[in-house]
Design an enzyme around this catalytic site. Structure first.
Site, PDB file in Angstrom:
ATOM      1  CE1 TYR A 155      -3.757   2.458   0.651  1.00 13.55           C
ATOM      2  CE2 TYR A 155      -2.224   3.435   2.216  1.00 13.55           C
ATOM      3  CZ  TYR A 155      -3.393   3.505   1.473  1.00 13.55           C
ATOM      4  OH  TYR A 155      -4.163   4.638   1.540  1.00 13.55           O
ATOM      5  CE  LYS A 159      -2.536   5.251  -2.445  1.00 17.07           C
ATOM      6  NZ  LYS A 159      -3.750   5.914  -2.964  1.00 17.07           N
TER       7      LYS A 159
END
Length: 259
Positions: A155, A159
């Site tokens: 994750y 980002k």
């Protein structure tokens, strides 16, 4: 008034941003991953022009969504909000064999950016966690093939990739304005009920970037938090990293970045 596409707008920050935009009088197109979610999106934002339906984990569906978006006509702004949170157990694999976290959070915005008619403004929703992202551009590292799964790291990496993409677009294209946003940790379904954020602040910056006539938003390659510029992870500022990322996305999607 502006015409704006908000991806991932069936719930969370995407839904709230779409609601705020239509309340301000803007023309909004929402997006959801399937027909049931599309129904929910239109119920949440009944003033929306329409809802585009596409599972962003599928390269084929993302390409189809770009074509359908172009049929609707040019947008003034696109908010790339759709995203998957992190799974600590095991990745969900896409039809192409990529970890869905990467496909939805990173590859889909790349494909839409390349294939949709250029808007005036592009806004990519990142996270403060991008500062812990790794900038290894090897294809197996991006897709999580042949390596031990770490959902939290996956994750964070995506980002960071959102910021890399925003900066790459800003450097390669004179227009549109292309920027990234840290919406802070918000109590959405993804963020969890224990998140300390204020949902109003969670959407304020992207709505502002998408619609404002202030000179402060007429910039490109910047990272924003609470409507103020902030310096991102230095990896996102590297031209070498940006170019390597665009090349990797081209190879994984079959879509070349338009010069």
């Amino acid at each position: 008034m502006a015409r704006i596409l908000v991806t991932g707008s069936a719930d969370g920050l995407g839904k709230l941003a779409a609601q705020s935009l239509v309340k301000q009088g803007h023309q909004v197109v929402v997006h959801a991953r399937n027909e049931q979610r599309a129904k929910e999106a239109m119920e949440a934002v009944p003033e929306a022009e329409t809802c585009l339906v596409a599972d962003l984990s599928s390269v084929a569906e993302v390409k189809k969504m770009a074509a359908e978006a172009n049929k609707l006509g040019r947008f003034d702004s696109v908010i790339h909000n759709a995203g998957m949170g992190y799974s600590s157990s095991a990745p969900t694999w896409t039809p192409e064999g990529y970890a869905a976290t990467f496909a939805v959070n990173s590859l889909a915005p790349y494909i839409l950016t390349c294939l949709m008619e250029k808007p005036d403004r592009l806004i990519y929703i990142s996270s403060g966690l991008h500062r812990s992202g790794k900038d290894n551009m090897a294809l197996d590292k991006l897709t999580w093939k042949n390596q031990r799964w770490n959902g939290f790291q996956a994750y964070n990496d995506t980002k960071l990739q959102n910021v890399i993409l925003a900066n790459a677009v800003a450097r390669r294209w004179a227009r549109p304005y292309s920027n990234s946003v840290d919406p802070l940790w918000q109590p959405t379904k993804m963020g969890g009920s224990g998140a300390p954020g204020d949902l109003r602040e969670g959407i304020e910056t992207q709505v502002w970037l998408a619609t404002s006539d202030e000179n402060a938003v007429k910039v490109s390659g910047r990272h924003f938090r609470l409507k103020k510029e902030t310096r991102p992870n230095s990896a996102a500022l590297s031209e070498k990293t940006q170019d390597a990322y665009l090349k990797a996305c081209e190879e994984l999607s079959g879509v070349k970045f338009p010069e």
